[in-house]
Design a protein around this motif. Structure first.
Motif, short mmCIF file in Angstrom:
data_model
loop_
_atom_site.label_atom_id
_atom_site.label_comp_id
_atom_site.label_asym_id
_atom_site.label_seq_id
_atom_site.Cartn_x
_atom_site.Cartn_y
_atom_site.Cartn_z
N ALA A 72 -3.35 0.95 0.29
CA ALA A 72 -4.07 1.07 1.32
C ALA A 72 -3.67 0.28 2.56
CB ALA A 72 -5.64 0.81 0.94
N LEU A 73 -3.43 -1.08 2.43
CA LEU A 73 -3.03 -1.84 3.28
C LEU A 73 -1.86 -1.42 4.02
CD1 LEU A 73 -4.06 -5.35 1.90
CD2 LEU A 73 -5.06 -4.21 3.94
N ALA A 74 -0.83 -0.94 3.22
CA ALA A 74 0.68 -0.68 3.60
C ALA A 74 0.38 0.88 4.36
CB ALA A 74 1.61 -0.22 2.71
N VAL A 123 14.88 5.61 10.40
CA VAL A 123 13.75 4.84 9.83
C VAL A 123 13.15 5.29 8.49
CG1 VAL A 123 11.28 4.14 10.47
CG2 VAL A 123 13.03 4.12 12.26
N ASP A 124 13.14 6.46 7.98
CA ASP A 124 12.53 7.10 7.07
C ASP A 124 13.19 6.40 5.68
OD1 ASP A 124 11.79 8.52 4.63
OD2 ASP A 124 11.85 10.34 5.81
N PRO A 125 14.58 6.47 5.35
CA PRO A 125 14.87 5.87 4.20
C PRO A 125 14.77 4.50 4.03
CG PRO A 125 16.85 6.43 5.75
CD PRO A 125 15.56 6.87 6.05
N VAL A 126 14.85 3.68 5.06
CA VAL A 126 14.80 2.26 5.29
C VAL A 126 13.45 1.84 4.60
CG1 VAL A 126 14.71 0.09 6.49
CG2 VAL A 126 16.65 1.73 6.84
N THR A 127 12.36 2.42 5.29
CA THR A 127 11.11 2.26 4.86
C THR A 127 10.85 2.50 3.36
OG1 THR A 127 10.31 2.91 7.04
CG2 THR A 127 8.56 2.99 5.63
N VAL A 177 12.35 -0.26 1.27
CA VAL A 177 11.68 -1.78 1.49
C VAL A 177 10.44 -1.39 0.58
CG1 VAL A 177 10.45 -3.00 3.01
CG2 VAL A 177 12.70 -2.26 3.46
N PHE A 178 9.53 -0.45 0.98
CA PHE A 178 8.28 -0.07 0.30
C PHE A 178 8.43 0.06 -1.15
CE2 PHE A 178 5.70 0.80 4.32
CZ PHE A 178 5.35 -0.56 4.48
N GLY A 179 9.60 0.75 -1.54
CA GLY A 179 9.74 0.99 -2.97
C GLY A 179 9.88 -0.25 -3.72
N ALA A 180 10.48 -1.28 -3.29
CA ALA A 180 10.77 -2.41 -3.96
C ALA A 180 9.58 -3.25 -3.79
CB ALA A 180 12.01 -3.16 -2.84
N VAL A 181 8.90 -3.51 -2.53
CA VAL A 181 7.56 -4.29 -2.49
C VAL A 181 6.38 -3.67 -3.25
CG1 VAL A 181 6.00 -5.20 -0.56
CG2 VAL A 181 8.43 -5.12 -0.07
N LEU A 182 6.33 -2.36 -3.18
CA LEU A 182 5.06 -1.88 -3.49
C LEU A 182 5.25 -1.30 -5.16
CD1 LEU A 182 3.67 -0.09 -0.49
CD2 LEU A 182 2.78 -2.09 -1.42
N LEU A 183 6.21 -0.96 -5.45
CA LEU A 183 6.54 -0.24 -6.81
C LEU A 183 7.33 -1.01 -7.69
CD1 LEU A 183 7.20 3.35 -5.67
CD2 LEU A 183 4.98 2.11 -6.20
N ASP A 184 7.96 -2.48 -7.09
CA ASP A 184 8.68 -3.22 -7.89
C ASP A 184 9.92 -2.55 -8.28
OD1 ASP A 184 7.07 -5.41 -7.19
OD2 ASP A 184 5.93 -5.43 -9.21
N GLU A 185 10.61 -1.42 -7.73
CA GLU A 185 11.79 -0.94 -8.12
C GLU A 185 12.85 -1.89 -7.60
OE1 GLU A 185 10.22 3.77 -7.67
OE2 GLU A 185 11.60 2.89 -6.43
N ARG A 186 13.80 -2.05 -8.81
CA ARG A 186 14.53 -3.17 -8.54
C ARG A 186 15.97 -2.59 -8.60
NH1 ARG A 186 10.82 -5.13 -11.57
NH2 ARG A 186 11.60 -4.48 -13.53
N ILE A 187 16.83 -3.14 -7.53
CA ILE A 187 18.24 -2.78 -7.62
C ILE A 187 19.15 -4.01 -7.53
CG2 ILE A 187 17.69 -0.62 -6.07
CD1 ILE A 187 18.34 -2.15 -3.66
N LEU A 205 8.90 6.57 9.89
CA LEU A 205 7.85 5.41 9.38
C LEU A 205 6.78 5.96 8.31
CD1 LEU A 205 7.66 2.34 9.60
CD2 LEU A 205 6.09 2.79 11.12
N CYS A 206 6.14 7.13 8.86
CA CYS A 206 5.07 7.51 8.04
C CYS A 206 5.67 8.38 6.92
CB CYS A 206 4.21 8.82 8.97
SG CYS A 206 3.44 8.04 10.12
N PHE A 207 6.74 9.14 6.85
CA PHE A 207 7.62 9.87 5.75
C PHE A 207 8.15 8.85 4.77
CE2 PHE A 207 7.96 13.59 8.95
CZ PHE A 207 7.14 14.22 8.55
N GLY A 208 8.69 7.76 5.07
CA GLY A 208 9.14 6.84 4.30
C GLY A 208 7.97 5.95 3.50
N THR A 209 7.01 5.92 3.93
CA THR A 209 5.81 5.44 3.10
C THR A 209 5.20 6.49 2.27
OG1 THR A 209 5.42 4.11 5.07
CG2 THR A 209 3.65 3.91 3.70
N LEU A 210 5.28 7.96 3.06
CA LEU A 210 4.68 8.81 1.96
C LEU A 210 5.42 8.99 0.79
CD1 LEU A 210 2.93 11.58 1.86
CD2 LEU A 210 5.01 12.77 3.01
#
Length: 296
Positions: free
Chosen positions: A138-140, A240-244, A247-257, A173-178
């Motif tokens: 929600a904060l993101a 912007v879309d893929p970078v977002t 980043v959020f995939g790693a931060v919010l979902l802990d997906e590791r590369i 930015l919206c679509f990347g977070t979506l």
């Protein structure tokens, strides 16, 4: 997760989106009045246009394909595929307008495809993570929406190129977070059933995020189309879309590369290659009619 199975769905989604977005832009430009300033009246004219509605239906198909890809693969792998929309949009636009791409357009496509291909080859199947607390999601979403609103207001009165690019970037930015919200909702539905999306914060937060971010991204995209040319708005969106998403995939979902120094260096080169290709495709130029010289 199945990288091999998810990849075709992600590519198919980008192809459908790329074709649909050319149609949307063309209708937005054709229905714009006067100085083509973005307005609510302009959006209302769009939603009444049958060709535009058909293109939106194409977006719905692309979204379903993207959901399937995200269910099978990770955000950090699937979301960068959206940059494929750019060469697809170039091809569809050339066919629609009966023009030939410049030689530089082909070079731009090569830069995008090489950068994306090497990145995906290095990442492969990313390590699975877990969805963070609903409060974090929600904060993101609130941060992204607030940033998008602030940036959209900040460019009021600027020239069309700046405003179109900013609207496109905030839509990205919206679509990347979506994509992160879609992945979180998909995981929740898989673990506890579809009904769980409506019975608690773990389901409701990503579901509301999908609706709000998706709606905001669509509105910002159409505003960008009312303002400027596709080659100014779409690259900003896709930069912007893929970078977002990553980043959020790693931060919010802990997906590791892989994040060794060597990997990070090559990731940077991949980003530079894709960005250079995107900028090259975005350069304004006179159209080359079929049968004429394609000097670029």
């Amino acid at each position: 997760m199945s990288f091999v199975v998810a990849l075709p769905f992600g590519i198919a989604s980008a192809v459908v989106y790329g074709a649909s977005i050319v149609v949307q832009h063309r209708v937005a430009q054709d229905t714009a009045e006067g100085d083509a300033e973005p307005s609510a009246a302009g959006l209302m004219r769009l939603v009444k246009h049958p060709v535009f509605l058909l293109a939106i239906a194409g977006d719905a198909v692309g979204f379903i394909l993207q959901i399937t890809a995200l269910k099978l693969g990770s955000v950090v792998v699937i979301q960068p595929l959206v940059v494929l929309m750019l060469p697809v949009a170039l091809a569809v636009s050339s066919i629609w307008n009966r023009t030939r791409p410049h030689k530089g357009d082909y070079l731009g496509c090569v830069g995008v495809l090489v950068g994306l291909g090497v990145f995906l080859g290095l990442v492969g199947k990313s390590s699975a993570g877990h969805v963070h607390r609903p409060r974090d999601l929600a904060l993101a979403a609130a941060l992204v929406l607030g940033t998008a609103l602030w940036l959209s207001i900040a460019v009021t009165g600027r020239n069309k190129i700046i405003r179109g690019a900013m609207f496109g970037a905030t839509a990205g930015l919206c679509f990347g977070t979506l994509a992160v919200m879609v992945d979180a909702a998909s995981d929740r539905a898989s673990d506890a059933g579809v009904h769980s999306l409506f019975t608690g914060p773990k389901g409701l937060v990503p579901l509301i995020g999908i609706l709000v971010l998706g709606g905001g991204g669509i509105v910002l995209t159409q505003l960008s189309f009312q303002v400027g040319a596709l080659n100014a708005t779409l690259p900003a969106n896709l930069a912007v879309d893929p970078v977002t998403g990553v980043v959020f995939g790693a931060v919010l979902l802990d997906e590791r590369i892989p994040t060794s120094p060597a990997h990070l260096a090559v990731y940077a080169l991949c980003f530079v290659a894709a960005l250079a290709g995107t900028i090259r495709l975005a350069r304004p130029r006179e159209p080359v009619q079929r049968g004429a010289s394609a000097a670029g």
